[in-house]
Write a protein that holds these residues in place. Structure first.
Motif, PDB file in Angstrom:
ATOM      1  N   MET A 108       0.943  -1.130   0.089  1.00 20.04           N
ATOM      2  CA  MET A 108      -0.006  -0.019   0.132  1.00 20.04           C
ATOM      3  C   MET A 108       0.972   1.307   0.012  1.00 20.04           C
TER       4      MET A 108
ATOM      5  N   ASN B  98      -3.859   8.413 -11.452  1.00 21.13           N
ATOM      6  CA  ASN B  98      -4.558   7.596 -10.849  1.00 21.13           C
ATOM      7  C   ASN B  98      -5.737   8.467 -10.211  1.00 21.13           C
TER       8      ASN B  98
ATOM      9  N   LEU C 181      -8.879   3.872  -4.065  1.00 20.11           N
ATOM     10  CA  LEU C 181      -9.775   2.626  -3.579  1.00 20.11           C
ATOM     11  C   LEU C 181      -9.300   2.219  -2.173  1.00 20.11           C
TER      12      LEU C 181
ATOM     13  N   GLU D  89     -15.057   6.033 -16.774  1.00 24.60           N
ATOM     14  CA  GLU D  89     -15.971   5.154 -17.166  1.00 24.60           C
ATOM     15  C   GLU D  89     -15.746   3.604 -17.050  1.00 24.60           C
ATOM     16  N   HIS D  90     -16.489   2.732 -17.282  1.00 28.35           N
ATOM     17  CA  HIS D  90     -16.184   1.264 -17.070  1.00 28.35           C
ATOM     18  C   HIS D  90     -15.506   1.016 -15.969  1.00 28.35           C
ATOM     19  N   VAL D  91     -15.878   1.271 -14.962  1.00 29.27           N
ATOM     20  CA  VAL D  91     -15.136   1.095 -13.614  1.00 29.27           C
ATOM     21  C   VAL D  91     -15.607  -0.330 -13.104  1.00 29.27           C
ATOM     22  N   VAL D  92     -14.439  -1.199 -12.927  1.00 32.69           N
ATOM     23  CA  VAL D  92     -14.853  -2.486 -12.681  1.00 32.69           C
ATOM     24  C   VAL D  92     -13.736  -2.682 -11.242  1.00 32.69           C
TER      25      VAL D  92
ATOM     26  N   ALA E 214     -12.279  -5.390  -8.429  1.00 38.01           N
ATOM     27  CA  ALA E 214     -12.089  -6.884  -8.287  1.00 38.01           C
ATOM     28  C   ALA E 214     -11.503  -7.078  -7.037  1.00 38.01           C
ATOM     29  N   ASN E 215     -11.923  -8.412  -6.547  1.00 40.44           N
ATOM     30  CA  ASN E 215     -11.565  -8.440  -5.108  1.00 40.44           C
ATOM     31  C   ASN E 215     -11.382 -10.058  -5.201  1.00 40.44           C
TER      32      ASN E 215
ATOM     33  N   ALA F 133      -6.750  -6.934  -0.490  1.00 47.10           N
ATOM     34  CA  ALA F 133      -6.526  -5.589  -1.299  1.00 47.10           C
ATOM     35  C   ALA F 133      -7.447  -5.812  -2.499  1.00 47.10           C
ATOM     36  N   ALA F 134      -8.001  -4.726  -2.884  1.00 45.61           N
ATOM     37  CA  ALA F 134      -8.980  -4.872  -3.931  1.00 45.61           C
ATOM     38  C   ALA F 134      -8.195  -3.983  -5.278  1.00 45.61           C
ATOM     39  N   GLN F 135      -8.602  -4.223  -6.370  1.00 48.47           N
ATOM     40  CA  GLN F 135      -8.154  -3.715  -7.520  1.00 48.47           C
ATOM     41  C   GLN F 135      -9.384  -3.016  -8.128  1.00 48.47           C
ATOM     42  N   VAL F 136      -8.996  -1.955  -8.968  1.00 45.61           N
ATOM     43  CA  VAL F 136     -10.029  -1.273  -9.840  1.00 45.61           C
ATOM     44  C   VAL F 136      -9.533  -1.112 -11.073  1.00 45.61           C
ATOM     45  N   SER F 137     -10.202  -1.295 -12.170  1.00 45.27           N
ATOM     46  CA  SER F 137      -9.887  -0.596 -13.538  1.00 45.27           C
ATOM     47  C   SER F 137     -11.131   0.186 -14.076  1.00 45.27           C
ATOM     48  N   TYR F 138     -10.673   1.068 -14.807  1.00 39.48           N
ATOM     49  CA  TYR F 138     -11.475   2.164 -15.490  1.00 39.48           C
ATOM     50  C   TYR F 138     -10.954   2.892 -16.540  1.00 39.48           C
TER      51      TYR F 138
ATOM     52  N   GLN G   1      -6.999   2.357 -17.059  1.00 39.73           N
ATOM     53  CA  GLN G   1      -6.201   2.679 -15.950  1.00 39.73           C
ATOM     54  C   GLN G   1      -6.505   1.508 -14.803  1.00 39.73           C
ATOM     55  N   THR G   2      -5.497   1.435 -13.961  1.00 37.83           N
ATOM     56  CA  THR G   2      -5.610   0.570 -12.782  1.00 37.83           C
ATOM     57  C   THR G   2      -5.216   0.977 -11.620  1.00 37.83           C
ATOM     58  N   ALA G   3      -5.878   0.658 -10.436  1.00 40.26           N
ATOM     59  CA  ALA G   3      -5.343   1.193  -9.086  1.00 40.26           C
ATOM     60  C   ALA G   3      -5.623  -0.070  -8.185  1.00 40.26           C
ATOM     61  N   THR G   4      -4.703   0.042  -7.066  1.00 40.74           N
ATOM     62  CA  THR G   4      -4.807  -1.054  -5.973  1.00 40.74           C
ATOM     63  C   THR G   4      -5.167  -0.315  -4.985  1.00 40.74           C
ATOM     64  N   SER G   5      -6.086  -0.974  -4.076  1.00 42.31           N
ATOM     65  CA  SER G   5      -6.171  -0.433  -2.642  1.00 42.31           C
ATOM     66  C   SER G   5      -5.325  -0.742  -1.660  1.00 42.31           C
ATOM     67  N   ASN G   6      -5.389  -0.150  -0.381  1.00 46.03           N
ATOM     68  CA  ASN G   6      -4.573  -0.329   0.719  1.00 46.03           C
ATOM     69  C   ASN G   6      -4.932  -1.889   1.085  1.00 46.03           C
TER      70      ASN G   6
END
Lengths: 161, 318
Positions: free
Chosen positions: A1, A26, A30, A78-81, A83-84, B26-31, B38-43
């Motif tokens: 993190m 970014n 999240l 847009e197109h927010v996905v 994943a966990n 930890a979660a990931q997000v794509s948008y 783009q992608t990002a990762t949570s704490n």
């Protein structure tokens, strides 16, 4: 993190320095939180439940995982996905994944995502529906864009094995 | 090695996730943003599994005794059903238990570890000294404990006398959910589990007026077709167990040591003509392959009406 955050700051600083303007930033922040449902007596003397942060748990305890997404930028995302993966040593509680305005799909292997009732497993006995403990990934897909400043969260519950 | 690893994995499964395990997420997000992905990762959030204190005690059947018998054994198994490594305090109690008609009398040293796994008090077994050699059990591990009592001469035929083994977590015990902050494995919290961190089990001595008599006979067959006792000769043993008197011999077990300087012939154990396997498995017989090997056959509950039980096994002279 910590490393990811620094990277982001670094990229943002670089972008500003070389004035790339629309370069990769970014824009979605999240945040993951782990909580437990606690029963308490409210001011009216009634039994109620609330979520309290949890850092310790026992086998059999249920943890409520919440992922919050916020659009920090001035343009729509847009197109927010989201994943966990279901954490190691935990089992997803069936039908607990939720997220307003999302389509939720699941996966056994992190590659093939399906609706929960469409997930199947082939073994020696034939093909059957996947059991909750076999679901290792959850994905929430938003149908509409995140406007600047918009916040949304998704949630699921899992039990410590 | 592989087998050990598999055993360890399944043991952890049975007791729940091991104490000290860090569950991380930890979660990931794509948008997309103006057509750019783009992608990002949570704490990363960590939830640590704390220690749960739980135990189960079981007893391996009742013991058939006669009035005035001394050093009578009950065999218990103490299992750590928690998810951490835990030391257990053991305690024996015979006086004042309800549900019986006489009180057995605890021996001077009432508790022993069945160190050689013979199910019997033997020279290799170790005396339990509270606070000195409390058994330390990993998650799902167990230890066999022998509880020894004398039977009062006043006990009458058909009466039952109870004796109890209690195993209590050294970290602490209390109502389920009792917290022992920072006292678990690795300084983690520990919580009393459904057993409260303490478990007890009662075993019973049943006085039987029934007497068991065993008559042993042997036939020697030497390698030369004769009956001389020479190295290589085979001795076929037959033991006939008969009952006299009245009452019940509950869970009667026949055991016989393999004589010194002889070797048990694999696969020769029989009960009433039926072959029994040498393994400790579903059938009534087993070869207990310790330093002092013995054959053991479970005869079940015998009464005066039981037919004679014929046991057979063979050894060769070394």
């Amino acid at each position: 993190m910590t490393i990811a955050f620094r990277n982001r700051g670094f990229v943002a600083a670089m972008a500003a320095f070389v004035s790339l303007g629309a370069a990769a930033e970014n824009c979605i922040e999240l945040t993951t939180t782990a909580e437990a449902e606690q029963t308490y007596t409210n001011e009216q003397g009634q039994q109620a439940t609330r979520l309290v942060p949890v850092v310790k748990a026992l086998p059999g305890d249920e943890v409520v995982w919440t992922v919050t997404a916020k659009n920090l930028c001035s343009k729509p995302a847009e197109h927010v996905v989201i994943a966990n993966p279901v954490p190691e040593h935990m089992t997803l509680v069936a039908n607990t994944a939720m997220g307003i305005g999302t389509q939720i799909t699941y996966s056994l292997d992190g590659k093939d995502f399906q609706a929960a009732n469409a997930l199947s497993v082939s073994d020696a006995a034939g093909t059957r529906s996947a059991r909750p403990e076999e679901i290792r990934h959850i994905r929430w897909s938003y149908g509409t864009a995140f406007t600047p400043g918009a916040t949304a969260f998704v949630r699921y519950r899992a039990i410590v094995d | 090695m592989l087998l050990l690893a598999l055993c360890a994995a399944s043991a952890v499964q049975a007791a729940g996730t091991a104490a000290g395990t860090n569950i991380q997420s930890a979660a990931q997000v794509s948008y997309s943003f103006g057509g750019t992905s783009q992608t990002a990762t949570s704490n990363t959030v960590t939830v640590t599994v704390v220690e749960i204190l739980d135990a189960v005690v079981t007893v391996a059947g009742n013991a058939s005794v006669a009035p005035g018998d001394t050093q009578q054994e009950l065999v218990f198994t103490v299992t750590n059903t928690g998810n951490g490594t835990e030391a257990f305090h053991l305690a024996a109690l015979s006086a004042g238990l309800t549900g019986d008609q006489f009180d057995p009398v605890l021996a001077t040293n009432p508790l022993w570890f069945d160190t050689d796994n013979s199910n019997d008090l033997s020279a290799a077994d170790t005396i339990y000294v509270p606070g000195s050699n409390d058994p330390v059990l990993a998650a799902d591990a167990s230890v066999r404990v022998i509880l020894v009592n004398d039977i009062p001469a006043s006990a009458a035929d058909g009466q039952r006398g109870r004796s109890q083994l209690t195993a209590t977590s050294r970290t602490g015990a209390g109502a389920p959910g009792t917290l022992f902050a920072g006292q678990g494995d690795g300084g983690l919290d520990a919580l009393a589990g459904t057993s409260g961190g303490s478990a007890a089990q009662v075993g019973e001595y049943i006085v039987a007026g029934l007497q068991l008599a065993a008559v042993k006979s042997q036939v020697v067959v030497d390698p030369f077709g004769g009956a001389r006792v020479v190295p290589g000769a085979r001795i076929n043993y037959q033991v006939v167990v008969t009952t006299t008197g009245s009452g019940l011999a509950a869970g009667a077990v026949f055991s016989d040591a393999i004589p010194a300087n002889t070797t048990y012939v694999a696969g020769t154990l029989r009960l009433n003509g039926t072959p029994l396997s040498d393994d400790a498995d579903g059938d009534a017989g087993e070869l207990v392959a310790t330093a002092a090997p013995q054959v053991r056959i479970q005869l079940g509950d015998l009464t005066a009406a039981s037919a004679p039980q014929t046991l057979e096994f063979a050894v060769t002279i070394n």
